[in-house]
Design a protein around this motif. Sequence first.
Motif, PDB file in Angstrom:
ATOM      1  N   TYR A   1      -2.867  25.815  21.944  1.00 19.43           N
ATOM      2  CA  TYR A   1      -2.098  27.059  22.077  1.00 19.43           C
ATOM      3  C   TYR A   1      -1.029  26.854  23.145  1.00 19.43           C
ATOM      4  O   TYR A   1      -1.212  26.092  24.094  1.00 19.43           O
ATOM      5  N   ALA A   2       0.096  27.514  22.954  1.00 21.71           N
ATOM      6  CA  ALA A   2       1.176  27.433  23.941  1.00 21.71           C
ATOM      7  C   ALA A   2       1.661  28.844  24.228  1.00 21.71           C
ATOM      8  O   ALA A   2       2.144  29.539  23.326  1.00 21.71           O
ATOM      9  N   ALA A   3       1.512  29.267  25.467  1.00 23.81           N
ATOM     10  CA  ALA A   3       1.985  30.601  25.869  1.00 23.81           C
ATOM     11  C   ALA A   3       3.497  30.569  26.070  1.00 23.81           C
ATOM     12  O   ALA A   3       4.100  29.494  26.161  1.00 23.81           O
ATOM     13  N   MET A   4       4.104  31.736  26.117  1.00 22.68           N
ATOM     14  CA  MET A   4       5.531  31.800  26.446  1.00 22.68           C
ATOM     15  C   MET A   4       5.719  31.225  27.845  1.00 22.68           C
ATOM     16  O   MET A   4       4.903  31.467  28.728  1.00 22.68           O
ATOM     17  N   PRO A   5       6.809  30.476  28.069  1.00 25.18           N
ATOM     18  CA  PRO A   5       6.998  29.918  29.408  1.00 25.18           C
ATOM     19  C   PRO A   5       7.232  31.023  30.442  1.00 25.18           C
ATOM     20  O   PRO A   5       7.710  32.108  30.118  1.00 25.18           O
ATOM     21  N   LYS A   6       6.883  30.730  31.668  1.00 24.57           N
ATOM     22  CA  LYS A   6       7.059  31.684  32.770  1.00 24.57           C
ATOM     23  C   LYS A   6       8.547  31.883  33.012  1.00 24.57           C
ATOM     24  O   LYS A   6       9.305  30.901  33.064  1.00 24.57           O
ATOM     25  N   PRO A   7       9.010  33.116  33.153  1.00 29.65           N
ATOM     26  CA  PRO A   7      10.442  33.325  33.403  1.00 29.65           C
ATOM     27  C   PRO A   7      10.854  32.660  34.716  1.00 29.65           C
ATOM     28  O   PRO A   7      10.074  32.602  35.668  1.00 29.65           O
ATOM     29  N   GLN A   8      12.088  32.149  34.744  1.00 35.41           N
ATOM     30  CA  GLN A   8      12.568  31.436  35.933  1.00 35.41           C
ATOM     31  C   GLN A   8      12.772  32.384  37.123  1.00 35.41           C
ATOM     32  O   GLN A   8      12.447  32.069  38.244  1.00 35.41           O
ATOM     33  N   LEU A   9      13.380  33.544  36.841  1.00 34.50           N
ATOM     34  CA  LEU A   9      13.663  34.483  37.921  1.00 34.50           C
ATOM     35  C   LEU A   9      12.714  35.653  37.825  1.00 34.50           C
ATOM     36  O   LEU A   9      12.699  36.360  36.822  1.00 34.50           O
ATOM     37  N   PHE A  10      11.881  35.816  38.806  1.00 37.49           N
ATOM     38  CA  PHE A  10      10.974  36.963  38.739  1.00 37.49           C
ATOM     39  C   PHE A  10      10.605  37.410  40.139  1.00 37.49           C
ATOM     40  O   PHE A  10      10.555  36.619  41.081  1.00 37.49           O
ATOM     41  N   GLY A  11      10.343  38.700  40.277  1.00 36.97           N
ATOM     42  CA  GLY A  11       9.842  39.228  41.551  1.00 36.97           C
ATOM     43  C   GLY A  11       8.327  39.321  41.460  1.00 36.97           C
ATOM     44  O   GLY A  11       7.722  38.892  40.495  1.00 36.97           O
ATOM     45  N   GLY A  12       7.728  39.899  42.471  1.00 39.14           N
ATOM     46  CA  GLY A  12       6.276  40.005  42.521  1.00 39.14           C
ATOM     47  C   GLY A  12       5.687  40.713  41.315  1.00 39.14           C
ATOM     48  O   GLY A  12       4.708  40.259  40.734  1.00 39.14           O
ATOM     49  N   GLU A  13       6.308  41.818  40.925  1.00 36.49           N
ATOM     50  CA  GLU A  13       5.769  42.609  39.812  1.00 36.49           C
ATOM     51  C   GLU A  13       5.786  41.830  38.502  1.00 36.49           C
ATOM     52  O   GLU A  13       4.820  41.800  37.756  1.00 36.49           O
ATOM     53  N   GLN A  14       6.960  41.199  38.255  1.00 32.28           N
ATOM     54  CA  GLN A  14       7.074  40.425  37.006  1.00 32.28           C
ATOM     55  C   GLN A  14       6.097  39.251  36.994  1.00 32.28           C
ATOM     56  O   GLN A  14       5.523  38.912  35.979  1.00 32.28           O
ATOM     57  N   SER A  15       5.924  38.662  38.165  1.00 35.16           N
ATOM     58  CA  SER A  15       5.016  37.531  38.278  1.00 35.16           C
ATOM     59  C   SER A  15       3.592  37.975  37.935  1.00 35.16           C
ATOM     60  O   SER A  15       2.875  37.293  37.197  1.00 35.16           O
ATOM     61  N   GLU A  16       3.232  39.142  38.437  1.00 35.32           N
ATOM     62  CA  GLU A  16       1.904  39.680  38.176  1.00 35.32           C
ATOM     63  C   GLU A  16       1.737  39.989  36.685  1.00 35.32           C
ATOM     64  O   GLU A  16       0.702  39.704  36.079  1.00 35.32           O
ATOM     65  N   ALA A  17       2.793  40.571  36.100  1.00 36.76           N
ATOM     66  CA  ALA A  17       2.760  40.898  34.662  1.00 36.76           C
ATOM     67  C   ALA A  17       2.593  39.623  33.835  1.00 36.76           C
ATOM     68  O   ALA A  17       1.842  39.596  32.862  1.00 36.76           O
ATOM     69  N   TYR A  18       3.295  38.560  34.248  1.00 32.15           N
ATOM     70  CA  TYR A  18       3.188  37.295  33.512  1.00 32.15           C
ATOM     71  C   TYR A  18       1.768  36.737  33.621  1.00 32.15           C
ATOM     72  O   TYR A  18       1.194  36.286  32.637  1.00 32.15           O
ATOM     73  N   GLU A  19       1.206  36.765  34.830  1.00 33.58           N
ATOM     74  CA  GLU A  19      -0.155  36.267  35.031  1.00 33.58           C
ATOM     75  C   GLU A  19      -1.136  37.006  34.117  1.00 33.58           C
ATOM     76  O   GLU A  19      -2.020  36.414  33.522  1.00 33.58           O
ATOM     77  N   GLN A  20      -0.945  38.315  34.019  1.00 39.15           N
ATOM     78  CA  GLN A  20      -1.825  39.124  33.159  1.00 39.15           C
ATOM     79  C   GLN A  20      -1.662  38.748  31.693  1.00 39.15           C
ATOM     80  O   GLN A  20      -2.632  38.610  30.960  1.00 39.15           O
ATOM     81  N   TYR A  21      -0.379  38.603  31.302  1.00 39.82           N
ATOM     82  CA  TYR A  21      -0.094  38.186  29.917  1.00 39.82           C
ATOM     83  C   TYR A  21      -0.777  36.844  29.641  1.00 39.82           C
ATOM     84  O   TYR A  21      -1.449  36.659  28.634  1.00 39.82           O
TER      85      TYR A  21
END
Length: 313
Positions: free
Chosen positions: A198-218
Amino acid sequence: MGGSMQLKKLLVVVDEKHNRHPALKRAVCLAKQSSATLEILLVNYESSFDGFLSFSKEKKAEKDSYLANKKKWLDSLVQPIKEQGITVNTTVRWNKVYYKEILIFADEIKPDIIFKSAYSENMIKRLFITNSSWQLIRNCKYPLWLVQHSDWDNNNICVALDPLHTSDKPAYLDNELISISQALSKVLNISADYLHSYAAMPKPQLFGGEQSEAYEQYFKGFVKEHTEAFEGLLSHYPEITKNHQFLLEGFAEEVIPNFIKQHNISLMIMGAVARGSLDNLLIGHTAERVLESIECDLLVIHPKQPPTHGDTK
């Protein structure tokens, strides 16, 4: 559960342009273990026999003689196999469209597996999958075993599963793959590994704390979904122990070839699904990239039941 595959009739497509016949060697190996009958097919076409002249008696006699010679060559090729006590039948057919004649003949004899050599020794190695092989991958409803090398290490089988059916694969196809792999591993006396990548969507290059947390959850949810689907599928097969189950993170065309090298895999089994008018574009998407990076044989399985929505082939 599994083990439903019969190994009674194996069809081998022979290409006389090559002096090595890895597919024939592989089929002989399986026939010895399973007492299957071998059906050997040679498809010929010579354009000089076509056209308005082909209606003349002389031309017809010439063509008959040409085909009789091909049959003689084919019979001499398989004579040593017959001498090993294997039942072998030979057939020579005429068709300009090579793969279509293979499919026509397969429908007549209904083989359990079709073997075809994939000849990868040419200079530009990664162009080795010929158009006829791709047409067979797309259109052949029988299990299709593409053989890369003459030598058979008889190491391990590896099965690529898709429990979330992200490739539009019907759910029962995974069970079919497991069933076939179990039958083959029993006959060949080798073990089978089961993997899902399986391959998840790559982590966005530019992100703040909130987006980072959302990505971790995803990401956590994504991994959990794939883990549960994979483990859930294999929970129906208690005989497949944990040490034969592999959940790999990464793109199939990268992680599968690495897995094959690391685990000494001789045969990889994967499913193929034709998708109506788009199949020319889509069927090879993962299969093609995986195939062009692996060094082992490939067994491609189509779902047994036809799609319920009208397939327009």
